[in-house]
Design an enzyme around this catalytic site. Structure first.
Site, PDB file in Angstrom:
ATOM      1  CB  THR A  44     -12.709  26.490  -9.222  1.00 43.16           C
ATOM      2  OG1 THR A  44     -13.469  25.290  -9.300  1.00 43.16           O
ATOM      3  CG2 THR A  44     -11.466  26.360 -10.080  1.00 43.16           C
ATOM      4  CG  HIS A  47      -9.443  25.170  -4.531  1.00 37.63           C
ATOM      5  ND1 HIS A  47      -9.042  24.633  -3.336  1.00 37.63           N
ATOM      6  CD2 HIS A  47     -10.642  24.622  -4.801  1.00 37.63           C
ATOM      7  CE1 HIS A  47      -9.977  23.796  -2.896  1.00 37.63           C
ATOM      8  NE2 HIS A  47     -10.966  23.783  -3.769  1.00 37.63           N
TER       9      HIS A  47
END
Ligand code: ZN
Length: 349
Positions: A44, A47
Site C-alpha cells: 500500500t 502505491h
C-alpha cells in the site's frame, strides 16, 4: 506531549514523499500515544509513494503515511484501561467504528466505516503516532522489536493461512512477496504436509524454499505448476490455495490446482476485475472461496501471539533490509527493486 517530531509523508499530491517536522499528535479520549520503535513498508505504501490512480483517489495530503509498526506507549488517554506507559505494542491498522452492524456482529476488521492508519489517519512513519487503544496490541515486553514491527503484516498471513485448520494439509502459495513468505512460515509452523510456492521472481522462490516450502515453481509456466501439483497430490490437487499475488494468471493456476471441496483463499488484489470459470472452478468443484482483508480482530492476533510464544513462528528471516526512517527514499527504492532478495523492508525512526 508538547513539541515537534520528524515524519515522512505525502505533503504534495505527487509521486514521492517528504521528510517534515510536524507537531506531536495530541491524544484524546480512548487513545494512546506511541513512540515508534520500528516500522515497515507495505505494498500500500508503494502505491502511495508512486502516486498511482488508487492513491490519487484515496489519499488526501498532507498526511503522515505508514501503518505497520511497533512502539512503546508514552501517554495513556482518558478512558483507557489495560495499557500503561512503557508497554510494547504493535498496531492494528484497521480502525473500526465499533457501532455499525458489521462491527456489532464481530467483524470489526471489515467495518462499514473502516479507517486505515496511514491512509485515512496520520500514520506511523514518524517519531510518534496516536492510536485508539482498541487498535493497540500489547506484546510480551521481551519480544524482539523486529518481530513486534511485523505483527500486522504477518497477521495477514496468519489469518489467510489459519482461517480454517491446516494441519496435515497440502498448500499452494501463489505469490511470494512478504505476506506469501510469512504464510510459508505460518504453514510450516502449523503442520502443513506439503507447501508449493509459486512466483515469477527466482530470488523470492529461493527465499520461500529456505523458509520451508517443499517445492517452488516459476509462475510463467502454469501448466507445469498444475501438472506437478496434481502429481504430488495423487491427482487430487491441493487442499488449500493461498492466493497472495492478485495476478489473474496465478488466480487461474490456483483454481486449477485446487482439489474438489478445497479452500481458495483470496488475499492478493488484482488491479482490475478478473474473469473466473465459475462453473468448473467453484460450483462443480464445491470450492470454498474465502476473502481475506486485514486480520480478524482479535482472533488472529491471539493465534499469532501464541505461535510466536511457542517458538514455532519467527518472522525475522523475512526482514531482509533495515534503514533509518530518514533514508526512506533508499528504503523505498530497495522495496521496489526487482533485483536481489527483498522481503520485508524495515525502518527505524
Ligand atoms: Zn463499524
Amino acid at each position: 506531549m508538547k513539541g515537534t517530531m520528524k515524519a515522512i509523508g505525502k505533503w504534495k499530491a505527487a509521486p514521492g514523499v517528504q521528510l517534515v517536522e510536524v507537531p506531536i499528535p495530541q491524544i484524546e479520549y480512548g487513545e494512546l500515544l506511541v513512540k515508534v520503535k520500528g516500522a515497515s513498508i507495505c505494498g500500500t505504501d508503494v502505491h502511495i509513494y508512486e502516486w498511482d490512480e488508487w492513491a490519487q483517489g484515496r489519499i488526501k495530503p498532507p498526511l503522515v503515511t505508514g501503518h505497520e509498526c511497533c512502539g512503546h506507549v508514552v501517554e495513556v488517554g482518558p478512558g483507557v484501561t489495560g495499557f500503561a506507559e512503557g508497554d510494547l505494542v504493535s498496531l492494528e491498522s484497521h480502525i473500526p467504528c465499533g457501532l455499525c452492524a458489521v462491527c456489532r456482529t464481530g467483524l470489526q476488521h471489515i467495518c462499514t466505516n473502516l479507517k486505515i492508519l496511514g491512509v485515512d489517519t496520520a500514520g506511523v512513519y514518524a517519531d510518534y503516532v496516536k492510536i485508539p487503544a482498541i487498535c493497540a496490541w500489547k506484546n510480551d515486553p521481551s519480544m524482539p522489536i523486529e518481530i513486534a514491527t511485523v505483527m500486522e503484516p504477518m497477521g495477514n498471513a496468519v489469518y489467510a493461512s489459519l482461517c480454517e485448520p491446516i494441519a496435515g494439509s497440502s498448500i499452494l502459495i501463489t505469490g511470494c512477496g512478504p505476506v506469501g513468505l510469512f504464510a510459508t512460515i505460518v504453514c510450516r509452523a502449523s503442520g502443513a504436509s506439503r507447501i508449493f510456492a509459486v512466483d515469477i521472481n527466482p530470488n523470492r522462490l529461493e527465499m520461500a524454499k529456505s523458509l520451508g516450502a517443499h517445492e517452488s515453481f516459476d509462475a510463467r509456466d502454469p501448466d507445469a505448476v498444475v501438472k506437478r501439483v496434481l502429481e504430488a497430490t495423487g491427482g487430487d490437487g491441493v487442499d488449500v490455495v493461498l492466493e497472495m499475488s492478485g495476478a489473474p494468471s496465478a488466480i487461474k493456476t490456483g483454481f486449477k490446482a485446487l482439489r474438489k471441496g478445497g479452500r481458495f483463499t483470496a488475499f492478493g488484489l488484482p488491479s482490475k476485475p478478473v474473469e473466473i470459470d465459475f462453473n468448473n472452478d467453484i460450483i462443480f468443484k464445491g470450492a470454498r472461496v474465502i476473502g481475506i482483508n486485514g486480520r480478524e480482530m482479535f482472533q488472529t492476533w491471539y493465534k499469532m501471539a501464541g505461535l510466536v510464544r511457542s517458538g514455532a513462528l519467527d518472522p525475522r528471516p523475512v526482514i531482509t533490509h533495515k534503514f533509518p526512517l530518514v533514508e526512506f527514499d533508499k528504503a523505498m527504492a530497495t522495496m521496489r527493486s526487482k533485483e536481489g532478495k527483498v522481503g520485508k523492508v524495515m525502518l527505524i525512526p
